[in-house]
Enzyme design. Sequence first.
Site, PDB file in Angstrom:
ATOM      1  N   TRP A   1      -0.265  33.160  16.491  1.00  0.00           N
ATOM      2  CA  TRP A   1      -1.332  33.775  15.695  1.00  0.00           C
ATOM      3  C   TRP A   1      -2.493  34.263  16.563  1.00  0.00           C
ATOM      4  O   TRP A   1      -3.335  35.015  16.086  1.00  0.00           O
ATOM      5  CB  TRP A   1      -1.854  32.791  14.633  1.00  0.00           C
ATOM      6  CG  TRP A   1      -2.233  31.447  15.192  1.00  0.00           C
ATOM      7  CD1 TRP A   1      -1.467  30.314  15.163  1.00  0.00           C
ATOM      8  CD2 TRP A   1      -3.437  31.080  15.880  1.00  0.00           C
ATOM      9  NE1 TRP A   1      -2.117  29.272  15.790  1.00  0.00           N
ATOM     10  CE2 TRP A   1      -3.331  29.719  16.233  1.00  0.00           C
ATOM     11  CE3 TRP A   1      -4.603  31.774  16.236  1.00  0.00           C
ATOM     12  CZ2 TRP A   1      -4.341  29.039  16.927  1.00  0.00           C
ATOM     13  CZ3 TRP A   1      -5.608  31.106  16.929  1.00  0.00           C
ATOM     14  CH2 TRP A   1      -5.466  29.748  17.264  1.00  0.00           C
ATOM     15  N   ASN A   2      -2.594  33.827  17.823  1.00  0.00           N
ATOM     16  CA  ASN A   2      -3.814  34.157  18.571  1.00  0.00           C
ATOM     17  C   ASN A   2      -3.830  35.609  19.065  1.00  0.00           C
ATOM     18  O   ASN A   2      -4.893  36.191  19.238  1.00  0.00           O
ATOM     19  CB  ASN A   2      -4.073  33.161  19.711  1.00  0.00           C
ATOM     20  CG  ASN A   2      -2.990  33.140  20.749  1.00  0.00           C
ATOM     21  OD1 ASN A   2      -1.891  33.647  20.520  1.00  0.00           O
ATOM     22  ND2 ASN A   2      -3.272  32.565  21.904  1.00  0.00           N
TER      23      ASN A   2
ATOM     24  N   GLU B   1       6.406  30.958  26.982  1.00  0.00           N
ATOM     25  CA  GLU B   1       5.023  31.120  27.447  1.00  0.00           C
ATOM     26  C   GLU B   1       4.233  30.075  26.673  1.00  0.00           C
ATOM     27  O   GLU B   1       3.962  30.241  25.488  1.00  0.00           O
ATOM     28  CB  GLU B   1       4.584  32.559  27.166  1.00  0.00           C
ATOM     29  CG  GLU B   1       3.427  32.993  28.026  1.00  0.00           C
ATOM     30  CD  GLU B   1       2.114  32.825  27.303  1.00  0.00           C
ATOM     31  OE1 GLU B   1       1.520  31.747  27.465  1.00  0.00           O
ATOM     32  OE2 GLU B   1       1.712  33.753  26.586  1.00  0.00           O
ATOM     33  N   LEU B   2       3.918  28.970  27.353  1.00  0.00           N
ATOM     34  CA  LEU B   2       3.457  27.771  26.647  1.00  0.00           C
ATOM     35  C   LEU B   2       1.995  27.449  26.956  1.00  0.00           C
ATOM     36  O   LEU B   2       1.230  28.309  27.343  1.00  0.00           O
ATOM     37  CB  LEU B   2       4.399  26.606  27.011  1.00  0.00           C
ATOM     38  CG  LEU B   2       5.895  26.921  26.791  1.00  0.00           C
ATOM     39  CD1 LEU B   2       6.776  25.782  27.262  1.00  0.00           C
ATOM     40  CD2 LEU B   2       6.184  27.251  25.324  1.00  0.00           C
TER      41      LEU B   2
ATOM     42  N   CYS C   1      -4.055  31.048  25.722  1.00  0.00           N
ATOM     43  CA  CYS C   1      -3.388  30.096  26.630  1.00  0.00           C
ATOM     44  C   CYS C   1      -3.972  30.187  28.041  1.00  0.00           C
ATOM     45  O   CYS C   1      -3.779  29.283  28.839  1.00  0.00           O
ATOM     46  CB  CYS C   1      -1.903  30.399  26.725  1.00  0.00           C
ATOM     47  SG  CYS C   1      -1.131  30.430  25.136  1.00  0.00           S
TER      48      CYS C   1
ATOM     49  N   GLY D   1       3.771  29.896  22.486  1.00  0.00           N
ATOM     50  CA  GLY D   1       3.173  28.874  21.624  1.00  0.00           C
ATOM     51  C   GLY D   1       2.982  27.585  22.396  1.00  0.00           C
ATOM     52  O   GLY D   1       2.877  27.597  23.627  1.00  0.00           O
ATOM     53  N   SER D   2       3.003  26.481  21.672  1.00  0.00           N
ATOM     54  CA  SER D   2       2.689  25.199  22.319  1.00  0.00           C
ATOM     55  C   SER D   2       3.861  24.682  23.153  1.00  0.00           C
ATOM     56  O   SER D   2       5.030  25.000  22.885  1.00  0.00           O
ATOM     57  CB  SER D   2       2.328  24.159  21.262  1.00  0.00           C
ATOM     58  OG  SER D   2       3.492  23.783  20.564  1.00  0.00           O
TER      59      SER D   2
ATOM     60  N   LYS E   1       9.910  36.694  14.403  1.00  0.00           N
ATOM     61  CA  LYS E   1       9.350  35.777  13.415  1.00  0.00           C
ATOM     62  C   LYS E   1       7.872  35.598  13.769  1.00  0.00           C
ATOM     63  O   LYS E   1       7.522  34.886  14.700  1.00  0.00           O
ATOM     64  CB  LYS E   1      10.085  34.420  13.451  1.00  0.00           C
ATOM     65  CG  LYS E   1       9.673  33.496  12.319  1.00  0.00           C
ATOM     66  CD  LYS E   1       9.085  32.226  12.886  1.00  0.00           C
ATOM     67  CE  LYS E   1       8.282  31.424  11.923  1.00  0.00           C
ATOM     68  NZ  LYS E   1       7.006  31.992  11.495  1.00  0.00           N
ATOM     69  N   PRO E   2       6.987  36.286  13.023  1.00  0.00           N
ATOM     70  CA  PRO E   2       5.559  36.172  13.358  1.00  0.00           C
ATOM     71  C   PRO E   2       4.991  34.850  12.865  1.00  0.00           C
ATOM     72  O   PRO E   2       5.586  34.194  11.999  1.00  0.00           O
ATOM     73  CB  PRO E   2       4.934  37.344  12.590  1.00  0.00           C
ATOM     74  CG  PRO E   2       5.860  37.620  11.459  1.00  0.00           C
ATOM     75  CD  PRO E   2       7.237  37.169  11.865  1.00  0.00           C
ATOM     76  N   ALA E   3       3.833  34.489  13.392  1.00  0.00           N
ATOM     77  CA  ALA E   3       3.155  33.283  12.909  1.00  0.00           C
ATOM     78  C   ALA E   3       2.835  33.467  11.426  1.00  0.00           C
ATOM     79  O   ALA E   3       2.474  34.568  11.006  1.00  0.00           O
ATOM     80  CB  ALA E   3       1.866  33.086  13.691  1.00  0.00           C
TER      81      ALA E   3
ATOM     82  N   GLU F   1      -5.418  20.974  26.176  1.00  0.00           N
ATOM     83  CA  GLU F   1      -5.838  22.366  25.988  1.00  0.00           C
ATOM     84  C   GLU F   1      -6.849  22.393  24.829  1.00  0.00           C
ATOM     85  O   GLU F   1      -6.524  21.972  23.715  1.00  0.00           O
ATOM     86  CB  GLU F   1      -4.600  23.203  25.646  1.00  0.00           C
ATOM     87  CG  GLU F   1      -4.831  24.666  25.716  1.00  0.00           C
ATOM     88  CD  GLU F   1      -3.532  25.459  25.572  1.00  0.00           C
ATOM     89  OE1 GLU F   1      -2.596  24.988  24.890  1.00  0.00           O
ATOM     90  OE2 GLU F   1      -3.462  26.563  26.127  1.00  0.00           O
TER      91      GLU F   1
HETATM   92  C1  SIN Z   1      -1.905  34.038  25.262  1.00  0.00           C
HETATM   93  O1  SIN Z   1      -2.893  33.396  25.011  1.00  0.00           O
HETATM   94  O2  SIN Z   1      -0.787  33.579  25.025  1.00  0.00           O
HETATM   95  C2  SIN Z   1      -1.940  35.424  25.855  1.00  0.00           C
HETATM   96  C3  SIN Z   1      -3.180  35.763  26.552  1.00  0.00           C
HETATM   97  C4  SIN Z   1      -3.120  37.078  27.291  1.00  0.00           C
HETATM   98  O3  SIN Z   1      -2.166  37.828  27.188  1.00  0.00           O
HETATM   99  O4  SIN Z   1      -4.069  37.354  28.009  1.00  0.00           O
END
Ligand code: SIN
Length: 486
Positions: free
Chosen positions: A157-158, A256-257, A290, A234-235, A181-183, A388
């Site tokens: 979602w971010n 990508e965690l 992230c 995600g997490s 599959k979106p958030a 985090e």
């Molecule tokens: C993310 O928070 O997963 C991506 C951040 C970014 O692409 O800069």
Amino acid sequence: MIDLTNKDLMPNLCLIDGKWCEADQGDRVNVTNPATGEILASVPMMGKAETERAVLAAHSAGKAWRQLTGKSRAEILRRWFELLLANQDDLAKILSAEQGKPIKEAKGEIAYAASFVEWFAEEAKRVYGDVIPEVMPGTRLTVRKEPIGVCAAITPWNFPAAMITRKAGPALAAGCTIIIKPATQTPLTAIALAVLSEQAGVPAGVLQIVNGRSADIGDTLCAHPLVRKLSFTGSTEVGRLLMRQCSDNIKKVSLELGGNAPFIVFDDANLDKAVEGALIAKYRNNGQTCVCANRILVQDGIYDRFAAKLADAVDRMVVADGSNPRADLGPLIDTKAYASVSGMIDEALALGAKQVTKREIHTDPSQRFMNPVVLSGATKEMRVYRDEIFGPVAPLFRFYSIEEAIELANDTEFGLASYLYTSSINTYIQVSEALEYGMVGVNTGLISNEVAPFGGIKSSGIGREGSKYGIEDYLEIKYVCLGGLE
Ligand code: SIN
């Protein structure tokens, strides 16, 4: 209501096999504005049966899609890129309304999202193989890169737009099909992107959107033998689970965690630039990325000046509904996130940290908007050191030597982004080489773009997105040995 020029962007349906459809049982779920709680729309809530259908459609559509030349796929992707930019204002309104980020940041995310489509449109024409010098007479050895097949993307979602195009761009360029599959908090942006992909000429079944229960859809995608790759942002906790689920049929995974980024400020750093960088690295998307700076490590000689200057700048940030053009920070995604961030602040204060910012932290009774905070005197015992934060809190840790900074920075299971500020070339070389991270920002707080490899090591993930490396995750290597030649 979201006031759009292009009303077609909100069909509020999912896209399976080229048809905009409801869930089989008619289930729907509301999408709300995190700034106000207002219901923006409702969208289908799908499960196993619909996901299964999407997989079969993707498999079937892939047969023709992979046969197109890279150049033909590039032309379609290029049109998608142009449509994304042509609809940038509307897409930003949808994104800001369902995610909460300020409208100017949402517009920036649409441009960022579009940049991946443009980049991979160009890369579609450059999927080169190899000719290997043979070791036996009468043979020829060649390597071809081929699309891996049906891919699944589970997105967060971010970044409701950019995390989709960073996966769909390379997948489609490589000749793969993709099920997204979106958030559940942010499906409207995903649906709008799919509307434009269709208008750009992406054929039925090549890009599909299945919104619904994470467990049902995720389980089906991971277990299905026809899905050959999963890409997840995600997490770390969910990433571990998905990786386990994908192991049964040995799917390729890109993960990508989570991160725990150190932001190191050495005594010889340019103070103004370091504060400017910290504002971006820490408070972008309200601290909900992230790659956000998590632990601000500051050398003793510059510590007090940095703390004061950062706090002053942070106190001037405008916290408001994302639709307000003056907003620097919007709401947190939900009250659960608010409670989690508050809990970390309370714990740090109880363990001896001091608030340097002047504004009261909690002024919103609905617990959506949090005033940004700088904490000095943070220590290793606090959760802000280990976990985090995912919120607008900058804890400052004091260090005395380069060696100590490196040790603190690497003292985490995570290895996504890291940052350092120094004017010494020796410090830059020594520290950037010692940091156990996939990405290092030196004298900058913004490292993400479409041409650079984004990704982490250790518990922060596997694989790279964006850049010339990003397409590799969607390709298989086929070696052909031609023998029996005269
Ligand atoms: C993310 O928070 O997963 C991506 C951040 C970014 O692409 O800069």
